[in-house]
Structures are given as structure tokens and as C-alpha cells.
Design a protein around this motif. Structure first.
Motif, mmCIF file in Angstrom:
data_model
loop_
_atom_site.group_PDB
_atom_site.id
_atom_site.type_symbol
_atom_site.label_atom_id
_atom_site.label_comp_id
_atom_site.label_asym_id
_atom_site.label_seq_id
_atom_site.Cartn_x
_atom_site.Cartn_y
_atom_site.Cartn_z
ATOM 1 N N ASP A 162 20.401 4.536 -10.605
ATOM 2 C CA ASP A 162 20.633 5.049 -9.338
ATOM 3 C C ASP A 162 19.251 5.924 -8.880
ATOM 4 O OD1 ASP A 162 23.139 3.870 -8.754
ATOM 5 O OD2 ASP A 162 24.062 5.819 -9.804
ATOM 6 N N GLU A 163 18.736 6.755 -9.715
ATOM 7 C CA GLU A 163 17.573 7.478 -9.335
ATOM 8 C C GLU A 163 16.275 6.639 -9.136
ATOM 9 O OE1 GLU A 163 17.095 10.715 -12.101
ATOM 10 O OE2 GLU A 163 18.998 11.813 -11.909
ATOM 11 N N TYR A 164 16.088 5.792 -10.025
ATOM 12 C CA TYR A 164 15.167 4.817 -10.157
ATOM 13 C C TYR A 164 15.026 4.217 -8.857
ATOM 14 C CZ TYR A 164 11.407 1.824 -11.778
ATOM 15 O OH TYR A 164 10.221 1.215 -12.155
ATOM 16 N N LEU A 165 16.262 3.434 -8.463
ATOM 17 C CA LEU A 165 16.394 2.502 -7.346
ATOM 18 C C LEU A 165 16.229 3.294 -6.005
ATOM 19 C CD1 LEU A 165 16.889 -0.134 -6.148
ATOM 20 C CD2 LEU A 165 19.634 0.538 -6.197
ATOM 21 N N VAL A 166 16.763 4.779 -5.866
ATOM 22 C CA VAL A 166 16.535 5.232 -4.909
ATOM 23 C C VAL A 166 15.174 5.594 -4.739
ATOM 24 C CG1 VAL A 166 16.918 7.563 -3.722
ATOM 25 C CG2 VAL A 166 19.017 6.406 -4.553
ATOM 26 N N TRP A 167 14.371 5.895 -5.692
ATOM 27 C CA TRP A 167 13.081 6.262 -5.758
ATOM 28 C C TRP A 167 12.025 4.916 -5.228
ATOM 29 C CZ3 TRP A 167 8.898 4.231 -8.657
ATOM 30 C CH2 TRP A 167 7.527 4.987 -8.422
ATOM 31 N N ILE A 168 12.464 3.854 -5.586
ATOM 32 C CA ILE A 168 11.756 2.789 -5.336
ATOM 33 C C ILE A 168 12.008 2.422 -3.845
ATOM 34 C CG2 ILE A 168 11.939 0.128 -5.505
ATOM 35 C CD1 ILE A 168 12.598 0.506 -8.498
ATOM 36 N N ASP A 209 9.200 2.396 -1.017
ATOM 37 C CA ASP A 209 8.889 1.052 0.002
ATOM 38 C C ASP A 209 8.886 1.669 1.485
ATOM 39 O OD1 ASP A 209 8.887 -1.481 0.115
ATOM 40 O OD2 ASP A 209 10.606 -1.578 1.447
ATOM 41 N N ASP A 210 10.047 2.475 1.776
ATOM 42 C CA ASP A 210 9.843 3.131 3.005
ATOM 43 C C ASP A 210 8.807 3.696 3.535
ATOM 44 O OD1 ASP A 210 12.497 2.072 3.417
ATOM 45 O OD2 ASP A 210 13.566 3.853 2.960
ATOM 46 N N ALA A 211 8.274 4.362 2.632
ATOM 47 C CA ALA A 211 6.946 5.296 2.936
ATOM 48 C C ALA A 211 5.520 4.373 2.872
ATOM 49 C CB ALA A 211 6.752 6.309 1.933
ATOM 50 N N GLY A 212 5.849 3.058 2.547
ATOM 51 C CA GLY A 212 4.785 2.215 2.933
ATOM 52 C C GLY A 212 3.866 2.032 1.755
ATOM 53 N N ALA A 213 4.188 2.704 0.581
ATOM 54 C CA ALA A 213 3.481 2.766 -0.679
ATOM 55 C C ALA A 213 3.857 1.506 -1.577
ATOM 56 C CB ALA A 213 4.093 4.073 -1.505
ATOM 57 N N SER A 214 2.909 1.396 -2.596
ATOM 58 C CA SER A 214 3.069 0.310 -3.469
ATOM 59 C C SER A 214 3.172 0.837 -4.985
ATOM 60 C CB SER A 214 1.904 -0.693 -3.182
ATOM 61 O OG SER A 214 1.845 -1.760 -4.093
ATOM 62 N N PRO A 215 4.168 1.390 -5.297
ATOM 63 C CA PRO A 215 4.075 2.304 -6.586
ATOM 64 C C PRO A 215 3.880 1.402 -7.819
ATOM 65 C CG PRO A 215 6.229 2.114 -5.597
ATOM 66 C CD PRO A 215 5.446 1.363 -4.691
ATOM 67 N N THR A 216 3.556 1.770 -8.806
ATOM 68 C CA THR A 216 3.768 1.255 -10.329
ATOM 69 C C THR A 216 4.888 1.692 -11.065
ATOM 70 O OG1 THR A 216 2.339 2.283 -11.303
ATOM 71 C CG2 THR A 216 1.296 0.611 -10.188
ATOM 72 N N VAL A 217 5.349 1.309 -11.708
ATOM 73 C CA VAL A 217 6.337 1.663 -12.479
ATOM 74 C C VAL A 217 6.005 3.107 -13.429
ATOM 75 C CG1 VAL A 217 5.715 0.489 -14.928
ATOM 76 C CG2 VAL A 217 8.122 1.314 -14.634
ATOM 77 N N THR A 255 15.878 0.401 -18.013
ATOM 78 C CA THR A 255 16.533 0.444 -16.636
ATOM 79 C C THR A 255 15.888 -0.569 -15.543
ATOM 80 O OG1 THR A 255 16.949 2.783 -17.066
ATOM 81 C CG2 THR A 255 16.842 1.990 -14.652
ATOM 82 N N GLY A 256 14.484 -0.542 -15.679
ATOM 83 C CA GLY A 256 14.018 -1.520 -14.529
ATOM 84 C C GLY A 256 14.264 -3.077 -14.874
ATOM 85 N N LYS A 257 14.526 -3.286 -16.295
ATOM 86 C CA LYS A 257 14.869 -4.583 -16.703
ATOM 87 C C LYS A 257 16.422 -4.800 -16.178
ATOM 88 C CE LYS A 257 16.261 -7.221 -20.954
ATOM 89 N NZ LYS A 257 16.378 -7.248 -22.282
ATOM 90 N N TRP A 258 17.315 -3.894 -16.234
ATOM 91 C CA TRP A 258 18.553 -3.982 -15.775
ATOM 92 C C TRP A 258 18.492 -4.223 -14.314
ATOM 93 C CZ3 TRP A 258 22.312 -2.015 -12.636
ATOM 94 C CH2 TRP A 258 23.588 -2.258 -12.787
ATOM 95 N N VAL A 287 4.328 -8.061 -16.617
ATOM 96 C CA VAL A 287 3.335 -8.130 -17.395
ATOM 97 C C VAL A 287 3.811 -8.463 -18.982
ATOM 98 C CG1 VAL A 287 3.262 -5.663 -17.971
ATOM 99 C CG2 VAL A 287 1.249 -6.932 -17.978
ATOM 100 N N TRP A 288 2.901 -9.184 -19.495
ATOM 101 C CA TRP A 288 3.120 -9.597 -21.060
ATOM 102 C C TRP A 288 3.417 -8.453 -22.008
ATOM 103 C CZ3 TRP A 288 4.542 -13.745 -23.174
ATOM 104 C CH2 TRP A 288 4.510 -13.850 -24.686
ATOM 105 N N GLY A 289 4.671 -8.349 -22.631
ATOM 106 C CA GLY A 289 5.131 -7.307 -23.207
ATOM 107 C C GLY A 289 5.934 -6.218 -22.712
ATOM 108 N N ARG A 290 6.397 -6.517 -21.386
ATOM 109 C CA ARG A 290 6.994 -5.520 -20.653
ATOM 110 C C ARG A 290 8.334 -6.189 -20.287
ATOM 111 N NH1 ARG A 290 5.132 0.048 -18.476
ATOM 112 N NH2 ARG A 290 7.316 -0.098 -17.913
ATOM 113 N N PRO A 291 9.656 -5.639 -20.251
ATOM 114 C CA PRO A 291 10.541 -6.297 -19.689
ATOM 115 C C PRO A 291 10.969 -5.976 -18.435
ATOM 116 C CG PRO A 291 11.512 -4.592 -21.138
ATOM 117 C CD PRO A 291 9.879 -4.436 -21.138
ATOM 118 N N ASP A 292 10.454 -5.062 -17.766
ATOM 119 C CA ASP A 292 10.449 -4.630 -16.425
ATOM 120 C C ASP A 292 9.494 -4.930 -15.488
ATOM 121 O OD1 ASP A 292 9.030 -2.907 -17.851
ATOM 122 O OD2 ASP A 292 9.501 -1.090 -16.652
ATOM 123 N N PRO A 293 9.675 -5.022 -14.003
ATOM 124 C CA PRO A 293 8.677 -5.040 -13.071
ATOM 125 C C PRO A 293 7.590 -3.792 -13.283
ATOM 126 C CG PRO A 293 10.793 -5.558 -12.327
ATOM 127 C CD PRO A 293 11.092 -5.074 -13.521
#
Length: 306
Positions: free
Chosen positions: A103-109, A113-121, A144-147, A159-165
Motif C-alpha cells: 500500500d505504501e509503495y503504490l501510494v508513493w508511485i 505520478d501526480d507530481a509529474g515526476a518520473s521516479p525509479t524504484v 513488492t514491486g513484482k507483486w 531490467v535483466w536480473g530484477r523482478p520489478d519495474p
């Protein structure tokens, strides 16, 4: 999860350091100021620690010998050790930690996005997000990102070797979930039968429309009922405890809790017994089963009146 305030966590972290310091003196298990302060602590830090120790003594977690010089020596009590053990067990509950992180990670994402940022994990961990005062791990973030991605709450290139965006963005489903104030851990319409959801309010005797359609009722369950549910859960699983001594101790704690709940039902007494139960569960039951029951014990602690 029990409700720990930031102040509770700071106080318990001091307790944990004192317990470790006392354990290092096997012949005379006590903690001294210099164990936590070092050799060159300033007056403010010394005073703050002294007040923390007084607080811990006040709630029964320490037995303290106060010196006329202003010094002190502290010995953790059984109650203090149990309180620290319960917090440690909760912090080690991977399932509960990652459910909160979803929940915390999704809210942050969504906020990014609302702020127009392009964050990385990798931008998330530096925000200071934590579970019961402990920072999330890199593995927590990746899983968590994978789920969230597999459950279609977020999307983004990998990216190769990571399960999450690595550049997560919210999907329409993810944005809707955040904007509606919902949790991703709640069952969705395709995961639970709609007719099985009931919200029952009982203020006087009433009939419950269990087989009616489009009926919303709420059942207000008191802490005594939660305690009885915990008692039954543990009692039904005692046979899974292989160690006979651990099984006997756990059964005794369950019997003590049942007696208190069905008798005087004193919240402070129940709190002490459940704290002891949480430690016994952690000792007796390893893995997912122990984590699940420990989490239920935490929920009961959070429901008890002050």
C-alpha cells in the motif's frame, strides 16, 4: 499489527539495546549508561537516556539501581524481555511487512505520478519508509514491486536480473485503488463472492439477513471475542508443536488467557498474558504458522482498551 507510536518504538529500541548490553555481561547481567552513550556523550544525550530509562522502569520493563552521582545500572525484567521479543517477532514477520509496503509503495508511485515526476524504484527507500521503525530492505522492494506488477496495480519497464519495474507507473486499477482509499490486500470482486460480504451493526436484538441480497451490515466484535478466537486458533494447532515442553508451556498460557477472558476480563491482565503468548508462539512455532498466530496476537493487543 499492534499500534506502536513512534515514541513507543524509540523507547523499545532503547530497551532492546539495554537487553543486549546486559546479556553481554553474563556474570552480572546489567546495563550501564556507557553501554549506550560511549565515552564522550553530551549532557543533553545523557539526560535524554536517563529519562528513557525512567520511562521503561515506570512501565515495568526495567529494574533500575539509581546512584546519588546520577549514574544507574539497569536489569531487564521478564516483562521487558517479553515486550522486546514480541516487537522483534513482529519486525521479522515478512508477510505483514510486505503487505504494508504494498500500500505504501503504490501510494508513493501515484503521488509521484501526480507530481509529474518520473521516479525509479531506487528513489523509494531514501524517503525513510519503514515497518515498525525498521527500514524496508531491497528484497522487500523488489518482491513488492513484482507483486504489484503481476496484480496489475503498476506497470513499467524492467531490467535483466530484477523482478520489478525499475520505472514504476500506476495503472488505472492502481490509481483507482489509491484514490478510493482502498488497500491492495483487500479481496477484489473476482477474488471473493460478493454475496459473502456482510457489514452488521448490532445496537439491539435484530435478525441478520445472511441470505439477503444487497444488504450491508457491520458486526462489531469486542476484544473478548478476538481473544476467544485467538485461544481457539492456538488450541487447534497445539498438535503441530513438536517440542513437548514448548507445547506444555503454550497450552498453559492458553488456559490462563481463557480463564482471564471468561472470568474477570481485565485488559491489563490480558495484555500481559497475550504478550507472553506472543513470545511462546515465536519459540514454539516456526515459519508461516508462527508468524500468522503472532500477527493475530498483535491485533488483539491493539484492540485492548488502555
Amino acid at each position: 499489527m499492534a499500534d506502536y507510536s513512534p515514541e513507543d518504538l524509540r523507547r523499545l529500541d532503547v530497551l532492546g539495546r539495554l537487553i543486549a548490553a546486559a546479556a553481554a555481561r553474563s556474570t552480572n547481567p546489567q546495563a550501564l549508561p556507557q553501554d549506550l552513550l560511549g565515552a564522550e556523550a553530551d549532557h543533553g544525550t545523557v539526560t535524554e537516556l536517563r529519562e528513557r530509562v525512567r520511562d521503561l522502569e515506570g512501565v515495568g520493563y526495567l529494574s533500575v539501581d539509581w546512584r546519588n552521582s546520577g549514574g544507574w545500572s539497569a536489569r531487564p525484567t521478564t516483562q521487558g524481555r517479553d515486550a522486546w521479543a514480541v516487537l522483534e517477532a513482529a519486525r521479522g514477520n515478512v508477510r505483514a511487512r510486505r503487505q504494508q509496503l504494498r500500500d505504501e509503495y503504490l501510494v508513493w508511485i501515484v503521488d509521484q505520478d501526480d507530481a509529474g515526476a518520473s521516479p525509479t524504484v531506487d528513489d523509494f527507500l531514501p524517503t525513510g519508509a519503514n515497518y515498525l521503525g525498521m527500514p524496508y530492505t531491497q528484497e522487500d522492494i523488489e518482491q513488492t514491486g513484482k507483486w504489484l506488477s503481476e496484480s496489475r496495480y503498476i506497470k513499467g519497464p524492467g531490467v535483466w536480473g530484477r523482478p520489478d519495474p525499475i520505472h514504476p507507473e500506476p495503472t488505472a486499477k492502481g490509481r483507482w485503488t489509491v484514490e478510493e482509499g482502498k488497500s491492495v490486500n483487500e479481496p477484489t470482486n473476482d477474488e471473493a463472492h460478493a454475496a459473502a460480504t456482510f457489514t452488521n451493526h448490532y445496537y439491539a436484538p435484530a435478525n441478520v439477513a445472511q441470505n439477503s441480497h444487497d444488504v450491508h451490515q457491520t458486526i462489531n466484535i469486542g476484544w473478548q471475542d478476538q481473544a476467544r478466537e485467538l485461544i481457539d486458533e492456538i488450541a487447534h494447532r497445539l498438535d503441530n508443536v513438536e517440542n513437548e515442553q514448548a507445547r506444555t508451556e503454550l497450552a498453559a498460557a492458553v488456559a490462563e488467557l481463557r480463564s482471564e477472558v471468561d472470568g474477570q476480563a481485565r485488559p491489563h491482565a490480558v495484555r500481559g498474558i497475550v504478550t507472553k503468548l506472543g513470545l511462546a508462539i515465536t519459540t514454539a512455532m516456526a515459519g508461516e504458522l508462527g508468524s500468522e498466530l503472532t500477527q493475530h496476537a498483535f491485533q488483539l493487543l491493539g484492540a485492548l482498551p488502555a
